[in-house]
Design an enzyme around this catalytic site. Sequence first.
Site, PDB file in Angstrom:
ATOM      1  N   TYR A   1       3.354   3.397  16.287  1.00  0.00           N
ATOM      2  CA  TYR A   1       2.072   2.712  16.038  1.00  0.00           C
ATOM      3  C   TYR A   1       0.940   3.520  16.665  1.00  0.00           C
ATOM      4  CZ  TYR A   1      -1.468  -1.039  16.083  1.00  0.00           C
ATOM      5  OH  TYR A   1      -2.619  -1.778  15.908  1.00  0.00           O
TER       6      TYR A   1
ATOM      7  N   VAL B   1       0.811  -1.227   0.000  1.00  0.00           N
ATOM      8  CA  VAL B   1       0.000   0.000   0.000  1.00  0.00           C
ATOM      9  C   VAL B   1       0.843   1.275   0.000  1.00  0.00           C
ATOM     10  CG1 VAL B   1      -2.117  -0.979   0.989  1.00  0.00           C
ATOM     11  CG2 VAL B   1      -0.317  -0.122   2.527  1.00  0.00           C
TER      12      VAL B   1
ATOM     13  N   ALA C   1       0.936   6.666  17.572  1.00  0.00           N
ATOM     14  CA  ALA C   1       0.802   7.978  16.929  1.00  0.00           C
ATOM     15  C   ALA C   1       0.038   7.840  15.608  1.00  0.00           C
ATOM     16  CB  ALA C   1       2.177   8.583  16.686  1.00  0.00           C
TER      17      ALA C   1
ATOM     18  N   LYS D   1      -2.171   5.539  14.834  1.00  0.00           N
ATOM     19  CA  LYS D   1      -3.584   5.226  15.092  1.00  0.00           C
ATOM     20  C   LYS D   1      -4.325   6.461  15.626  1.00  0.00           C
ATOM     21  CE  LYS D   1      -3.416   0.926  13.761  1.00  0.00           C
ATOM     22  NZ  LYS D   1      -4.086   0.520  12.517  1.00  0.00           N
TER      23      LYS D   1
ATOM     24  N   ASN E   1      -7.157  -1.188   6.271  1.00  0.00           N
ATOM     25  CA  ASN E   1      -6.877  -2.125   7.355  1.00  0.00           C
ATOM     26  C   ASN E   1      -5.385  -2.466   7.497  1.00  0.00           C
ATOM     27  OD1 ASN E   1      -7.627  -4.623   9.154  1.00  0.00           O
ATOM     28  ND2 ASN E   1      -6.489  -5.494   7.429  1.00  0.00           N
TER      29      ASN E   1
ATOM     30  N   SER F   1      -7.201   1.728  16.465  1.00  0.00           N
ATOM     31  CA  SER F   1      -6.876   0.844  17.593  1.00  0.00           C
ATOM     32  C   SER F   1      -7.164   1.623  18.863  1.00  0.00           C
ATOM     33  CB  SER F   1      -5.388   0.473  17.563  1.00  0.00           C
ATOM     34  OG  SER F   1      -4.998  -0.133  18.794  1.00  0.00           O
TER      35      SER F   1
HETATM   36  N1  LIG Z   1      -4.323  -7.618  16.430  1.00  0.00           N
HETATM   37  C1  LIG Z   1      -4.718  -6.710  17.301  1.00  0.00           C
HETATM   38  O1  LIG Z   1      -4.732  -6.956  18.517  1.00  0.00           O
HETATM   39  C2  LIG Z   1      -5.147  -5.343  16.845  1.00  0.00           C
HETATM   40  C3  LIG Z   1      -5.643  -4.456  17.813  1.00  0.00           C
HETATM   41  C4  LIG Z   1      -6.069  -3.201  17.429  1.00  0.00           C
HETATM   42  C5  LIG Z   1      -6.008  -2.830  16.087  1.00  0.00           C
HETATM   43  N2  LIG Z   1      -5.513  -3.702  15.163  1.00  0.00           N
HETATM   44  C6  LIG Z   1      -5.492  -3.251  13.775  1.00  0.00           C
HETATM   45  O2  LIG Z   1      -6.288  -4.114  12.995  1.00  0.00           O
HETATM   46  C7  LIG Z   1      -5.775  -4.146  11.657  1.00  0.00           C
HETATM   47  C8  LIG Z   1      -5.539  -5.578  11.241  1.00  0.00           C
HETATM   48  O3  LIG Z   1      -4.599  -6.122  12.138  1.00  0.00           O
HETATM   49  P1  LIG Z   1      -4.324  -7.695  12.248  1.00  0.00           P
HETATM   50  O4  LIG Z   1      -4.226  -7.997  13.680  1.00  0.00           O
HETATM   51  O5  LIG Z   1      -5.267  -8.437  11.384  1.00  0.00           O
HETATM   52  O6  LIG Z   1      -2.836  -7.711  11.640  1.00  0.00           O
HETATM   53  P2  LIG Z   1      -2.061  -8.833  10.848  1.00  0.00           P
HETATM   54  O7  LIG Z   1      -0.615  -8.518  11.003  1.00  0.00           O
HETATM   55  O8  LIG Z   1      -2.518 -10.175  11.247  1.00  0.00           O
HETATM   56  O9  LIG Z   1      -2.509  -8.567   9.331  1.00  0.00           O
HETATM   57  C9  LIG Z   1      -2.129  -7.386   8.668  1.00  0.00           C
HETATM   58  C10 LIG Z   1      -2.155  -7.660   7.171  1.00  0.00           C
HETATM   59  O10 LIG Z   1      -1.745  -6.442   6.512  1.00  0.00           O
HETATM   60  C11 LIG Z   1      -0.773  -6.769   5.536  1.00  0.00           C
HETATM   61  N3  LIG Z   1       0.122  -5.625   5.319  1.00  0.00           N
HETATM   62  C12 LIG Z   1       0.968  -5.063   6.205  1.00  0.00           C
HETATM   63  N4  LIG Z   1       1.652  -4.077   5.625  1.00  0.00           N
HETATM   64  C13 LIG Z   1       1.212  -3.996   4.344  1.00  0.00           C
HETATM   65  C14 LIG Z   1       1.552  -3.179   3.236  1.00  0.00           C
HETATM   66  N5  LIG Z   1       2.504  -2.231   3.322  1.00  0.00           N
HETATM   67  N6  LIG Z   1       0.886  -3.355   2.077  1.00  0.00           N
HETATM   68  C15 LIG Z   1      -0.079  -4.301   1.963  1.00  0.00           C
HETATM   69  N7  LIG Z   1      -0.412  -5.142   2.960  1.00  0.00           N
HETATM   70  C16 LIG Z   1       0.228  -4.975   4.148  1.00  0.00           C
HETATM   71  C17 LIG Z   1      -0.016  -7.963   6.110  1.00  0.00           C
HETATM   72  O11 LIG Z   1       0.685  -8.680   5.113  1.00  0.00           O
HETATM   73  C18 LIG Z   1      -1.168  -8.742   6.731  1.00  0.00           C
HETATM   74  O12 LIG Z   1      -1.786  -9.597   5.806  1.00  0.00           O
HETATM   75  C19 LIG Z   1      -4.509  -3.283  11.667  1.00  0.00           C
HETATM   76  O13 LIG Z   1      -4.814  -1.971  11.232  1.00  0.00           O
HETATM   77  C20 LIG Z   1      -4.123  -3.277  13.129  1.00  0.00           C
HETATM   78  O14 LIG Z   1      -3.346  -2.146  13.465  1.00  0.00           O
HETATM   79  C21 LIG Z   1      -5.080  -4.948  15.505  1.00  0.00           C
END
Ligand SMILES: NC(=O)c1ccc[n+]([C@@H]2O[C@H](COP(=O)([O-])OP(=O)(O)OC[C@H]3O[C@@H](n4cnc5c(N)ncnc54)[C@H](O)[C@@H]3O)[C@@H](O)[C@H]2O)c1
Length: 258
Positions: free
Chosen positions: A156, A64, A158, A160, A90, A143
């Site tokens: 991270y 992205v 900052a 969010k 996402n 988040s």
């Molecule tokens: N897991 C948690 O506890 C949690 C909590 C709060 C918020 N979030 C947020 O939820 C969202 C999803 O998180 P998740 O836990 O599913 O994470 P994850 O790491 O399991 O999945 C993230 C996905 O994004 C892809 N990705 C990362 N950088 C990329 C890039 N530059 N270009 C294209 N794809 C890219 C990765 O390959 C992966 O498939 C994120 O925005 C994360 O910050 C997660």
Amino acid sequence: MGLLDEKTCLVSGAGQGLGRSVALEMAAEGAAVVLLERNAATLASVAAEIETRGGTALAYELDVTDYDRYGAVVADVMAKCGHIDVLVNNAAINPPTRTILNDTLEDWRRTITINLEAVYMGSKLVAPHMVRQQDGRIIHIASIQGFAASGDCGPYNAAKGGIIAYTQSMAVELGRYNILVNAVAPGFMVTPMSIVNGVDETTTPDFIEWYVTRRKIPLGRSGLPEDVSGTVIFLASDYCRYMTGQLLVVDGGLMSTF
Ligand SMILES: NC(=O)c1ccc[n+]([C@@H]2O[C@H](COP(=O)([O-])OP(=O)(O)OC[C@H]3O[C@@H](n4cnc5c(N)ncnc54)[C@H](O)[C@@H]3O)[C@@H](O)[C@H]2O)c1
């Protein structure tokens, strides 16, 4: 009848975790789902999963932060589908923990670029199409760390926090075009992101004691992607039509305790 029949929905980071769950549910609700993912293997696997279940997926291997390619992908989707109805920003990273005392400017920039700048650019690339349609939904995945910190994840957090502020800004700018912009703030979710230095942070004895046994999370467990993706589906659907600039916290009650 699905909640997203005839809609074209883009989901970044759709290869695993929350993005995968959102993509599968959107497809089950009738959308043509455009998967944007930099990991070719997980991208192919989610596309196959959707098609096996009878849904429609368009898969694009994309980092992205490669904005030229991102623009070309958006143009290709428009050529194929004729409209883009929903963008879910996402994709994100959560690098190993460091503090302001031992991180580097490079660490800061890498996280801010993927987690915040690419959210801006993805939105900027789809917004003109939504303006022409006079219709659209942009959903940011923020988040709880955007407004409450456990420390050690400065860039991270900052990024969010920036997303949360920018959600309101975008909602104000784009409301006149009937483009709704909202954000979701998950708490602890069990996804590959919760594995830090080889350890799933939601399964450590300290985590279980504090968050589960002592009910710092009132619902007494971490979230699954499926606990959060329904909120995204709501924001993308016609059930959400008079709400914009909002942050929906999906954390099992964690932020209601002190
Ligand atoms: N897991 C948690 O506890 C949690 C909590 C709060 C918020 N979030 C947020 O939820 C969202 C999803 O998180 P998740 O836990 O599913 O994470 P994850 O790491 O399991 O999945 C993230 C996905 O994004 C892809 N990705 C990362 N950088 C990329 C890039 N530059 N270009 C294209 N794809 C890219 C990765 O390959 C992966 O498939 C994120 O925005 C994360 O910050 C997660």
